[in-house]
Design a protein around this motif. Structure first.
Motif, mmCIF file in Angstrom:
data_model
loop_
_atom_site.group_PDB
_atom_site.id
_atom_site.type_symbol
_atom_site.label_atom_id
_atom_site.label_comp_id
_atom_site.label_asym_id
_atom_site.label_seq_id
_atom_site.Cartn_x
_atom_site.Cartn_y
_atom_site.Cartn_z
ATOM 1 N N VAL A 17 -23.314 -31.590 89.225
ATOM 2 C CA VAL A 17 -22.423 -30.941 88.248
ATOM 3 C C VAL A 17 -20.979 -31.142 88.732
ATOM 4 C CG1 VAL A 17 -21.978 -28.807 86.942
ATOM 5 C CG2 VAL A 17 -24.239 -29.198 87.930
ATOM 6 N N PRO A 18 -20.436 -32.349 88.511
ATOM 7 C CA PRO A 18 -19.118 -32.658 89.100
ATOM 8 C C PRO A 18 -17.989 -31.763 88.591
ATOM 9 C CG PRO A 18 -20.212 -34.656 88.273
ATOM 10 C CD PRO A 18 -21.007 -33.486 87.773
ATOM 11 N N THR A 19 -18.185 -31.143 87.422
ATOM 12 C CA THR A 19 -17.111 -30.294 86.886
ATOM 13 C C THR A 19 -17.058 -28.926 87.577
ATOM 14 O OG1 THR A 19 -18.659 -29.596 85.169
ATOM 15 C CG2 THR A 19 -17.092 -31.331 84.572
ATOM 16 N N ALA A 20 -18.113 -28.562 88.299
ATOM 17 C CA ALA A 20 -18.129 -27.252 88.965
ATOM 18 C C ALA A 20 -17.097 -27.244 90.091
ATOM 19 C CB ALA A 20 -19.522 -26.962 89.514
ATOM 20 N N PRO A 21 -16.224 -26.217 90.136
ATOM 21 C CA PRO A 21 -15.245 -26.148 91.229
ATOM 22 C C PRO A 21 -15.958 -26.008 92.579
ATOM 23 C CG PRO A 21 -14.716 -24.568 89.484
ATOM 24 C CD PRO A 21 -16.097 -25.097 89.198
ATOM 25 N N MET A 22 -15.568 -26.871 93.533
ATOM 26 C CA MET A 22 -16.227 -26.878 94.844
ATOM 27 C C MET A 22 -16.157 -25.509 95.512
ATOM 28 S SD MET A 22 -18.014 -28.867 96.620
ATOM 29 C CE MET A 22 -18.668 -28.935 98.269
ATOM 30 N N TRP A 81 -21.549 -15.354 80.380
ATOM 31 C CA TRP A 81 -21.008 -14.525 79.303
ATOM 32 C C TRP A 81 -19.521 -14.234 79.497
ATOM 33 C CZ3 TRP A 81 -26.252 -13.123 80.734
ATOM 34 C CH2 TRP A 81 -27.178 -13.616 79.797
ATOM 35 N N GLY A 82 -19.103 -14.110 80.759
ATOM 36 C CA GLY A 82 -17.687 -13.830 81.015
ATOM 37 C C GLY A 82 -16.818 -15.048 80.772
ATOM 38 N N TYR A 83 -17.306 -16.211 81.214
ATOM 39 C CA TYR A 83 -16.481 -17.422 81.130
ATOM 40 C C TYR A 83 -17.058 -18.457 80.179
ATOM 41 C CZ TYR A 83 -14.045 -15.381 85.060
ATOM 42 O OH TYR A 83 -13.328 -14.520 85.859
ATOM 43 N N LYS A 84 -18.154 -18.096 79.511
ATOM 44 C CA LYS A 84 -18.765 -18.986 78.501
ATOM 45 C C LYS A 84 -19.013 -20.395 79.040
ATOM 46 C CE LYS A 84 -18.066 -15.945 75.011
ATOM 47 N NZ LYS A 84 -18.726 -14.812 75.619
ATOM 48 N N ASN A 85 -19.589 -20.453 80.206
ATOM 49 C CA ASN A 85 -19.846 -21.771 80.797
ATOM 50 C C ASN A 85 -21.263 -21.777 81.388
ATOM 51 O OD1 ASN A 85 -19.901 -24.192 82.211
ATOM 52 N ND2 ASN A 85 -17.762 -24.013 82.881
ATOM 53 N N ARG A 86 -22.206 -22.169 80.535
ATOM 54 C CA ARG A 86 -23.614 -22.094 80.931
ATOM 55 C C ARG A 86 -23.940 -23.073 82.053
ATOM 56 N NH1 ARG A 86 -28.887 -20.468 78.098
ATOM 57 N NH2 ARG A 86 -27.422 -18.864 77.536
ATOM 58 N N LYS A 87 -23.353 -24.257 82.003
ATOM 59 C CA LYS A 87 -23.643 -25.277 83.011
ATOM 60 C C LYS A 87 -23.190 -24.814 84.405
ATOM 61 C CE LYS A 87 -23.619 -30.261 83.225
ATOM 62 N NZ LYS A 87 -22.999 -31.506 82.815
ATOM 63 N N ALA A 89 -22.650 -21.702 85.232
ATOM 64 C CA ALA A 89 -23.451 -20.514 85.569
ATOM 65 C C ALA A 89 -24.768 -20.925 86.216
ATOM 66 C CB ALA A 89 -23.703 -19.685 84.309
ATOM 67 N N ALA A 90 -25.409 -21.962 85.649
ATOM 68 C CA ALA A 90 -26.678 -22.428 86.209
ATOM 69 C C ALA A 90 -26.459 -23.037 87.592
ATOM 70 C CB ALA A 90 -27.310 -23.452 85.265
ATOM 71 N N ALA A 91 -25.376 -23.791 87.747
ATOM 72 C CA ALA A 91 -25.081 -24.416 89.045
ATOM 73 C C ALA A 91 -24.883 -23.351 90.126
ATOM 74 C CB ALA A 91 -23.833 -25.304 88.935
ATOM 75 N N ILE A 92 -24.158 -22.295 89.766
ATOM 76 C CA ILE A 92 -23.876 -21.222 90.733
ATOM 77 C C ILE A 92 -25.164 -20.461 91.071
ATOM 78 C CG2 ILE A 92 -22.628 -19.037 91.065
ATOM 79 C CD1 ILE A 92 -20.854 -21.589 91.197
ATOM 80 N N ALA A 93 -25.986 -20.198 90.053
ATOM 81 C CA ALA A 93 -27.243 -19.483 90.298
ATOM 82 C C ALA A 93 -28.144 -20.300 91.232
ATOM 83 C CB ALA A 93 -27.954 -19.206 88.975
ATOM 84 N N ILE A 94 -28.176 -21.610 91.033
ATOM 85 C CA ILE A 94 -28.974 -22.479 91.922
ATOM 86 C C ILE A 94 -28.400 -22.435 93.340
ATOM 87 C CG2 ILE A 94 -29.518 -24.908 92.419
ATOM 88 C CD1 ILE A 94 -29.811 -25.222 89.311
ATOM 89 N N GLY A 95 -27.084 -22.417 93.430
ATOM 90 C CA GLY A 95 -26.437 -22.307 94.748
ATOM 91 C C GLY A 95 -26.872 -21.041 95.471
ATOM 92 N N VAL A 96 -26.865 -19.922 94.757
ATOM 93 C CA VAL A 96 -27.255 -18.632 95.362
ATOM 94 C C VAL A 96 -28.713 -18.710 95.832
ATOM 95 C CG1 VAL A 96 -27.611 -16.171 94.939
ATOM 96 C CG2 VAL A 96 -25.581 -17.318 93.996
ATOM 97 N N LEU A 97 -29.573 -19.244 94.954
ATOM 98 C CA LEU A 97 -31.006 -19.301 95.297
ATOM 99 C C LEU A 97 -31.293 -20.291 96.430
ATOM 100 C CD1 LEU A 97 -32.632 -19.136 91.751
ATOM 101 C CD2 LEU A 97 -32.562 -17.331 93.491
ATOM 102 N N SER A 98 -30.465 -21.351 96.532
ATOM 103 C CA SER A 98 -30.699 -22.352 97.585
ATOM 104 C C SER A 98 -30.721 -21.693 98.961
ATOM 105 C CB SER A 98 -29.610 -23.440 97.546
ATOM 106 O OG SER A 98 -28.387 -22.965 98.118
ATOM 107 N N HIS A 99 -29.870 -20.669 99.119
ATOM 108 C CA HIS A 99 -29.754 -20.034 100.430
ATOM 109 C C HIS A 99 -31.081 -19.409 100.877
ATOM 110 C CE1 HIS A 99 -27.120 -18.200 103.590
ATOM 111 N NE2 HIS A 99 -28.245 -17.518 103.752
ATOM 112 N N ILE A 100 -31.700 -18.684 99.968
ATOM 113 C CA ILE A 100 -32.927 -17.977 100.365
ATOM 114 C C ILE A 100 -34.072 -18.971 100.557
ATOM 115 C CG2 ILE A 100 -33.887 -17.393 98.058
ATOM 116 C CD1 ILE A 100 -33.628 -14.861 100.865
#
Ligand SMILES: [Zn+2]
Length: 211
Positions: A17-22, A81-87, A89-100
């Motif tokens: 997801v290259p558009t996601a801020p690092m 919902w806050g920033y209307k950016n589903r892609k 949002a999914a990238a960040i959720a995967i990031g959080v889950l990657s840790h566990i």
């Protein structure tokens, strides 16, 4: 898993997801570690030292499957919902889950399904074999760099931070005494590592081989 290689996971997601801020990706892959640091300072979670090793006895809020899923869902909800950016949002959720997911491979058996019951609990215990831990983490960090097509400087960051983790991985016996006497030292070291690795991975991931 140590901070540098959690941070390296952000490279895998960035590539997809290259558009996601690092910087957001870097926060996501360490979000539950930040909670661990905070909860250790507050005394809600704790670790112990025995047999010359650090044991993360009690971390059911930050490091349980339930805790990570809740953190991922809340992150998803805020960005979707806050920033209307589903892609994103999914990238960040995967990031959080990657840790566990990664911690379940490396930790001792200390990752509970939820804070509400001591069992079931997972952890393959690779941390108990320092050289194996070092080799697997190092290879993982290198893989993330290779997949991302990172710069030579980013490779140097991953190599140097992995090597500087070695004393912590191999350290045992008396070298752990300060952690026992001053329980805030370990979360502070971890917090420091998170911040420093964030900075260097962010800084040197801005250029890739292809761009
Ligand atoms: Zn962790």
């Amino acid at each position: 898993m140590y901070a540098i290689n959690h941070a390296a996971t952000a490279l895998l997601i960035k590539k997809k997801v290259p558009t996601a801020p690092m910087i957001l990706l870097l926060v996501s892959v360490q979000l539950i570690e930040l909670f661990w640091v905070l909860f250790n300072y507050l005394g809600w979670e704790y670790y112990s030292i025995s047999g010359g090793k650090v044991h993360l006895d009690y971390l059911p809020y930050s490091h349980s499957v339930f805790g990570a899923v809740v953190a991922a869902l809340i992150s998803f909800a805020i960005i979707n919902w806050g920033y209307k950016n589903r892609k994103l949002a999914a990238a960040i959720a995967i990031g959080v889950l990657s840790h566990i997911v990664i911690d379940m491979i490396f930790h001792e058996k200390d990752i509970q399904l939820s804070p509400f019951s001591a069992t079931p609990v997972w952890g393959l215990g690779i941390l108990d074999y320092p050289w194996l831990n070092f080799a697997l983490e190092f290879l993982y960090g290198l893989f993330c760099w290779w997949y991302f097509k990172g710069s030579k400087a980013l490779l140097a960051v991953i190599v140097i931070f992995n090597i500087t983790d070695l004393p912590l991985m191999l350290g045992g016996g008396d070298s752990l005494k300060p952690f026992q006497e001053y329980p805030f030292i370990l979360p502070t070291i971890i917090l420091f590592q998170i911040l420093v690795t964030w900075y260097f991975v962010w800084r040197y991931s801005r250029k890739t081989k292809t761009a």
